[in-house]
Design a protein around this motif. Structure first.
Motif, PDB file in Angstrom:
ATOM      1  N   VAL A  77      -4.223   2.050 -10.616  1.00 44.70           N
ATOM      2  CA  VAL A  77      -3.832   2.448 -11.974  1.00 44.70           C
ATOM      3  C   VAL A  77      -4.512   3.775 -12.299  1.00 44.70           C
ATOM      4  N   LEU A  78      -3.725   4.796 -12.600  1.00 45.57           N
ATOM      5  CA  LEU A  78      -4.272   6.125 -12.896  1.00 45.57           C
ATOM      6  C   LEU A  78      -4.129   6.440 -14.383  1.00 45.57           C
ATOM      7  N   LEU A  79      -5.233   6.856 -14.999  1.00 44.50           N
ATOM      8  CA  LEU A  79      -5.261   7.199 -16.421  1.00 44.50           C
ATOM      9  C   LEU A  79      -5.356   8.716 -16.578  1.00 44.50           C
ATOM     10  N   THR A  80      -4.439   9.302 -17.345  1.00 45.46           N
ATOM     11  CA  THR A  80      -4.424  10.750 -17.576  1.00 45.46           C
ATOM     12  C   THR A  80      -4.622  11.017 -19.065  1.00 45.46           C
ATOM     13  N   HIS A  81      -5.756  11.602 -19.407  1.00 45.13           N
ATOM     14  CA  HIS A  81      -6.107  11.804 -20.814  1.00 45.13           C
ATOM     15  C   HIS A  81      -5.357  12.987 -21.421  1.00 45.13           C
ATOM     16  N   GLY A  82      -5.478  13.142 -22.731  1.00 38.85           N
ATOM     17  CA  GLY A  82      -4.817  14.233 -23.439  1.00 38.85           C
ATOM     18  C   GLY A  82      -5.702  15.458 -23.592  1.00 38.85           C
ATOM     19  N   TRP A  83      -5.219  16.408 -24.393  1.00 37.52           N
ATOM     20  CA  TRP A  83      -5.942  17.666 -24.608  1.00 37.52           C
ATOM     21  C   TRP A  83      -7.242  17.413 -25.360  1.00 37.52           C
ATOM     22  N   ALA A  84      -8.269  18.186 -25.010  1.00 36.46           N
ATOM     23  CA  ALA A  84      -9.581  18.076 -25.662  1.00 36.46           C
ATOM     24  C   ALA A  84     -10.105  16.651 -25.599  1.00 36.46           C
ATOM     25  N   GLN A  98     -10.167  -4.064 -16.628  1.00 37.89           N
ATOM     26  CA  GLN A  98     -11.117  -4.659 -15.685  1.00 37.89           C
ATOM     27  C   GLN A  98     -11.000  -6.182 -15.612  1.00 37.89           C
ATOM     28  N   GLN A  99     -10.318  -6.771 -16.577  1.00 37.23           N
ATOM     29  CA  GLN A  99     -10.142  -8.225 -16.581  1.00 37.23           C
ATOM     30  C   GLN A  99      -8.973  -8.658 -15.698  1.00 37.23           C
ATOM     31  N   ILE A 100      -8.178  -7.691 -15.235  1.00 34.30           N
ATOM     32  CA  ILE A 100      -7.022  -8.006 -14.382  1.00 34.30           C
ATOM     33  C   ILE A 100      -7.465  -7.975 -12.924  1.00 34.30           C
ATOM     34  N   GLU A 101      -7.083  -8.981 -12.171  1.00 37.55           N
ATOM     35  CA  GLU A 101      -7.482  -9.056 -10.772  1.00 37.55           C
ATOM     36  C   GLU A 101      -6.713  -8.050  -9.915  1.00 37.55           C
ATOM     37  N   ASP A 102      -7.342  -7.627  -8.855  1.00 38.41           N
ATOM     38  CA  ASP A 102      -6.742  -6.805  -7.801  1.00 38.41           C
ATOM     39  C   ASP A 102      -6.291  -5.427  -8.274  1.00 38.41           C
ATOM     40  N   LEU A 103      -7.071  -4.826  -9.198  1.00 38.05           N
ATOM     41  CA  LEU A 103      -6.788  -3.464  -9.651  1.00 38.05           C
ATOM     42  C   LEU A 103      -7.885  -2.517  -9.194  1.00 38.05           C
ATOM     43  N   GLU A 104      -7.498  -1.264  -8.984  1.00 37.13           N
ATOM     44  CA  GLU A 104      -8.459  -0.164  -8.976  1.00 37.13           C
ATOM     45  C   GLU A 104      -8.039   0.765 -10.096  1.00 37.13           C
ATOM     46  N   ILE A 105      -8.941   1.001 -11.033  1.00 41.03           N
ATOM     47  CA  ILE A 105      -8.663   1.855 -12.192  1.00 41.03           C
ATOM     48  C   ILE A 105      -9.255   3.226 -11.905  1.00 41.03           C
ATOM     49  N   ILE A 106      -8.413   4.245 -11.924  1.00 39.88           N
ATOM     50  CA  ILE A 106      -8.827   5.607 -11.578  1.00 39.88           C
ATOM     51  C   ILE A 106      -8.625   6.501 -12.800  1.00 39.88           C
ATOM     52  N   ALA A 107      -9.623   7.295 -13.122  1.00 34.73           N
ATOM     53  CA  ALA A 107      -9.515   8.248 -14.232  1.00 34.73           C
ATOM     54  C   ALA A 107     -10.183   9.550 -13.817  1.00 34.73           C
ATOM     55  N   PHE A 108      -9.910  10.602 -14.553  1.00 35.33           N
ATOM     56  CA  PHE A 108     -10.491  11.906 -14.210  1.00 35.33           C
ATOM     57  C   PHE A 108     -10.638  12.759 -15.459  1.00 35.33           C
ATOM     58  N   PRO A 140      -0.856   6.306  -6.988  1.00 30.60           N
ATOM     59  CA  PRO A 140      -0.910   5.286  -8.041  1.00 30.60           C
ATOM     60  C   PRO A 140       0.347   4.428  -8.112  1.00 30.60           C
ATOM     61  N   ASP A 141       0.138   3.139  -8.356  1.00 32.11           N
ATOM     62  CA  ASP A 141       1.245   2.210  -8.613  1.00 32.11           C
ATOM     63  C   ASP A 141       1.623   2.219 -10.090  1.00 32.11           C
ATOM     64  N   VAL A 142       0.633   2.528 -10.929  1.00 35.25           N
ATOM     65  CA  VAL A 142       0.828   2.589 -12.384  1.00 35.25           C
ATOM     66  C   VAL A 142       0.191   3.876 -12.885  1.00 35.25           C
ATOM     67  N   LEU A 143       0.910   4.623 -13.697  1.00 32.81           N
ATOM     68  CA  LEU A 143       0.342   5.811 -14.349  1.00 32.81           C
ATOM     69  C   LEU A 143       0.396   5.606 -15.850  1.00 32.81           C
ATOM     70  N   ILE A 144      -0.719   5.883 -16.509  1.00 34.32           N
ATOM     71  CA  ILE A 144      -0.807   5.787 -17.962  1.00 34.32           C
ATOM     72  C   ILE A 144      -1.270   7.137 -18.485  1.00 34.32           C
ATOM     73  N   GLY A 145      -0.498   7.738 -19.365  1.00 33.39           N
ATOM     74  CA  GLY A 145      -0.860   9.035 -19.908  1.00 33.39           C
ATOM     75  C   GLY A 145      -0.829   9.049 -21.417  1.00 33.39           C
ATOM     76  N   LEU A 167       5.342   3.278 -15.351  1.00 35.87           N
ATOM     77  CA  LEU A 167       4.858   4.471 -16.044  1.00 35.87           C
ATOM     78  C   LEU A 167       4.695   4.116 -17.510  1.00 35.87           C
ATOM     79  N   ILE A 168       3.520   4.404 -18.058  1.00 31.62           N
ATOM     80  CA  ILE A 168       3.251   4.128 -19.474  1.00 31.62           C
ATOM     81  C   ILE A 168       2.870   5.433 -20.157  1.00 31.62           C
ATOM     82  N   SER A 169       3.585   5.778 -21.205  1.00 34.39           N
ATOM     83  CA  SER A 169       3.297   6.986 -21.982  1.00 34.39           C
ATOM     84  C   SER A 169       2.867   6.566 -23.381  1.00 34.39           C
TER      85      SER A 169
END
Length: 283
Positions: A77-84, A98-108, A140-145, A167-169
């Protein structure tokens, strides 16, 4: 944040004849807010690594992005933050995921945001950061932006030619030019001088700012599971733009969340509950 305040004060003092370079800095400089204690504690539990992104427009060199990962599950699961913003502004969502099994949560932290050092940032640096993670770390299998991150995710997926499971926007930005106009209006830059900025933008990038309009750019498959959360009273990403976008792409599953606002929508328990439910349904 101190530098942004200086830029704003200078622009307001010289609004009759604002400096073109200062207008450019105002738009491309992303203010940075320090981590709060609970965010520091969460980041301390992460796996941390860095990746390079080539800065095509400002430095013409590689810039480094700081990345963070929680868990080692098969579903990425990849998290893409907004401006500023920064990765840890997804704090509440990361805790829930983190409560969901079998995930890797990636952010930057995108270049020029959070802990990633760069003088300036822009949409393409965000999109290229997503691409760098997909190509050099994990697809990523899931992208959240959120906000600009939602637009960046779409551009990155289209350029990569991949289709994720979900994909979650969240409050995605639809029109970049109008967002710039809103920012320039906030420091009383008149239309004549805004035209100077936009003419310079088109020479530098080299497309007009109006090119970055999701209603025109969006080419993802209607078969993609795309969930979009929004507040109809959002002033940063106005509903009038979103309505036009959703009308053109009826396959997108959208849901309104009232009275949460553009930034607090990330902390909304109702939004987080829906996001968690959708990711759990993938397993």
């Amino acid at each position: 944040m101190k530098r942004l305040k200086q830029i704003v004060n200078e622009l307001k003092l010289t609004q009759a004849d604002p400096d073109a370079a200062l207008m450019r800095e105002f738009i491309f400089y992303s203010p940075k807010m320090p981590l709060r204690l609970h965010q520091e504690q969460l980041i301390a539990t992460s796996k941390q690594f860095s990746l390079n992104v080539f800065d095509t427009y400002f430095t013409h060199a590689d810039v480094s992005i700081n990345c963070f990962s929680w868990g080692n599950g098969k579903c990425k699961v990849l998290l893409t933050h907004g401006w500023a913003s920064k990765a840890l502004d997804f704090y509440e969502l990361i805790i829930a995921l983190q409560q969901i099994e079998d995930l890797e949560i990636i952010a930057f932290d995108a270049p020029g945001n959070g802990s990633s050092v760069s003088e300036f940032s822009n949409l393409m640096l965000y999109a290229d950061s997503v691409k760098s993670i997909a190509l050099n770390y994990a697809q990523p299998d899931v992208l959240i932006g959120h906000s600009l991150g939602g637009m960046a995710n779409v551009i990155a997926l289209q350029e990569l030619g991949i289709t994720p499971g979900l994909l979650i926007s969240i409050a995605p930005l639809i029109r970049l030019k109008e967002n710039f106009e809103q920012s320039l209006d906030s420091v009383n830059i008149n239309a004549q001088h805004q035209d100077i900025f936009f003419n310079n933008f088109a020479k530098e990038f080299p497309v007009p700012a109006s090119h970055f309009n999701l209603t025109n750019l969006y080419q993802l498959s209607p078969d993609l599971d795309h969930f979009l959360a929004f507040d109809p009273a959002d002033h940063i990403s106005p509903y009038s733009y979103l309505k036009e976008f959703l009308s053109k792409f009826p396959a997108i599953n959208s849901k309104s969340f009232e009275d949460v606002g553009h930034y607090k929508i990330l902390k909304s328990a109702d939004v987080i509950e829906d996001v968690v439910r959708k990711i759990e349904a993938l397993n």
